[in-house]
Design a protein around this motif. Structure first.
Motif, short mmCIF file in Angstrom:
data_model
loop_
_atom_site.label_atom_id
_atom_site.label_comp_id
_atom_site.label_asym_id
_atom_site.label_seq_id
_atom_site.Cartn_x
_atom_site.Cartn_y
_atom_site.Cartn_z
N CYS A 84 -13.87 0.73 -3.87
CA CYS A 84 -13.87 2.17 -3.64
C CYS A 84 -12.65 2.79 -4.32
CB CYS A 84 -13.83 2.47 -2.13
SG CYS A 84 -15.18 1.73 -1.19
N ASP A 85 -12.56 4.10 -4.34
CA ASP A 85 -11.40 4.79 -4.94
C ASP A 85 -10.49 5.31 -3.84
OD1 ASP A 85 -12.45 4.36 -7.44
OD2 ASP A 85 -13.47 6.31 -7.52
N ASP A 86 -9.18 5.14 -4.04
CA ASP A 86 -8.23 5.67 -3.06
C ASP A 86 -7.87 7.12 -3.39
OD1 ASP A 86 -6.43 5.63 -5.14
OD2 ASP A 86 -5.25 3.95 -4.40
N LYS B 91 -5.48 8.37 -4.99
CA LYS B 91 -4.98 8.56 -6.35
C LYS B 91 -6.02 8.21 -7.42
CE LYS B 91 -0.64 9.65 -5.39
NZ LYS B 91 0.03 10.89 -5.86
N GLY B 92 -7.22 7.82 -6.97
CA GLY B 92 -8.26 7.46 -7.92
C GLY B 92 -8.21 6.01 -8.35
N PHE B 93 -7.33 5.21 -7.75
CA PHE B 93 -7.26 3.79 -8.07
C PHE B 93 -8.36 3.05 -7.31
CE2 PHE B 93 -2.88 5.11 -8.92
CZ PHE B 93 -2.64 4.50 -10.14
N GLU B 94 -8.96 2.06 -7.97
CA GLU B 94 -9.96 1.24 -7.30
C GLU B 94 -9.28 0.22 -6.40
OE1 GLU B 94 -12.60 -0.66 -10.01
OE2 GLU B 94 -14.00 1.02 -10.02
N GLY C 224 -10.31 8.37 0.19
CA GLY C 224 -10.69 8.66 -1.19
C GLY C 224 -12.19 8.80 -1.33
N ASN C 225 -12.73 8.25 -2.41
CA ASN C 225 -14.17 8.33 -2.67
C ASN C 225 -14.81 6.95 -2.55
OD1 ASN C 225 -14.14 11.16 -3.37
ND2 ASN C 225 -13.22 10.58 -5.33
N GLN D 190 0.33 -0.18 -6.84
CA GLN D 190 -1.03 0.10 -6.40
C GLN D 190 -1.92 -1.13 -6.51
OE1 GLN D 190 -0.18 3.06 -4.75
NE2 GLN D 190 -2.37 3.27 -5.06
#
Length: 277
Positions: free
Chosen positions: A106-108, A110-113, A197-198, A252
């Motif tokens: 998933c994405d956190d 900050k957009g990191f997986e 996140g997403n 991250q």
């Protein structure tokens, strides 16, 4: 009496009677084998349609519907993933919730997986370790022949409700009928777990990753808990502290890929070593 009307009715009756006789004769001339094959084909078609319709139900395996209802199971659980455990060799799926799959990312914020499936399993492991044993009451069987049940810790904590309330699993309306909707709304508002996140709903993720979405075959306690994968020269061993990390990107990576990574995010906002970021 009008004789012509009487004769006309008689002719009509004879025609209808003749038609019925001719139909009977035609059916009598059809080979019995052909009739049997036709009926058998129709029966097979109906059976196939029934089977297809039954698959749209709650994925219950037919032989298990007539099996005796199992007794509650209690014991020390091994973690399969965020919504499945194993006790005394019996797989148990939590009723009404769905957690990210073991291979799901998933994405956190900050957009990191990050490996949200593994993170969910680790959260469940920590939860159950806090009050043992866990006890599960049978609800139904699923298509993987797993015992689907409602589980509670020794102190009475509802495991499924806790996982949803802390953002580590989702209320699955298809089976829960909204039983955990309130817990999910709370987690979403607080941006806990998945909600930071997403993410893709686990049921949709399985559909788009059907080749890799089968249930995990080994409990977490059997699988290695240490991540051996490396990325860009990074490794989870030995453990590192923020003072030993040189960049936000590296921090991250450790956060989302190492079992000890959460220690780098003291305030739980999904950002590790904030002095670097």
């Amino acid at each position: 009496m009008d004789k012509s009307r009487y004769d006309n009715r008689s002719d009509q009756w004879r025609k209808r009677t003749g038609t019925k006789r001719s139909r009977a004769l035609r059916w009598a001339s059809v080979p019995r084998r052909l009739i049997f094959m036709t009926v058998a084909a129709a029966s097979a078609f109906v059976a196939e349609m029934v089977m297809k319709h039954s698959e749209s139900m709650q994925d219950i395996t037919a032989p298990y519907l007539s099996a005796p209802k199992p007794q509650p199971i209690a014991g020390i659980a091994s973690i399969i993933d965020g919504d499945t455990i194993e006790i005394h060799g019996q797989r148990i799926r939590f009723n009404g919730i769905d957690a990210p799959e073991s291979k799901q990312y998933c994405d956190d914020a900050k957009g990191f997986e990050y490996p949200c499936g593994r993170r969910s399993a680790e959260a469940l492991d920590s939860l159950l370790a806090g009050s043992r044993p866990v006890q599960c009451t049978f609800v139904t069987w699923d298509r993987y022949h797993r015992f689907v049940g409602d589980c509670r810790r020794a102190d009475g904590v509802n495991v499924a409700a806790w996982m949803v309330e802390h953002g580590q699993a989702l209320d699955w309306p298809r089976y829960s009928y909204g039983a955990y909707a309130a817990q999910q709304a709370k987690a979403k508002a607080a941006k806990l777990g998945l909600w930071i996140g997403n993410f893709q709903e686990p049921w949709d993720w399985r559909t788009s990753h059907s080749d890799s979405a089968t249930p995990a075959s080994q409990p977490l306690s059997i699988m290695s808990r240490k991540l051996v994968a490396q990325s860009g020269g990074l490794s989870c061993e030995p453990r590192r502290y923020c003072s030993q990390i040189s960049s936000c990107e590296d921090a991250q990576w450790y956060l989302h890929n190492c079992s000890w990574g959460r220690k780098l995010d003291r305030d739980g906002d999904g950002v590790a070593c904030e002095t670097l970021c």
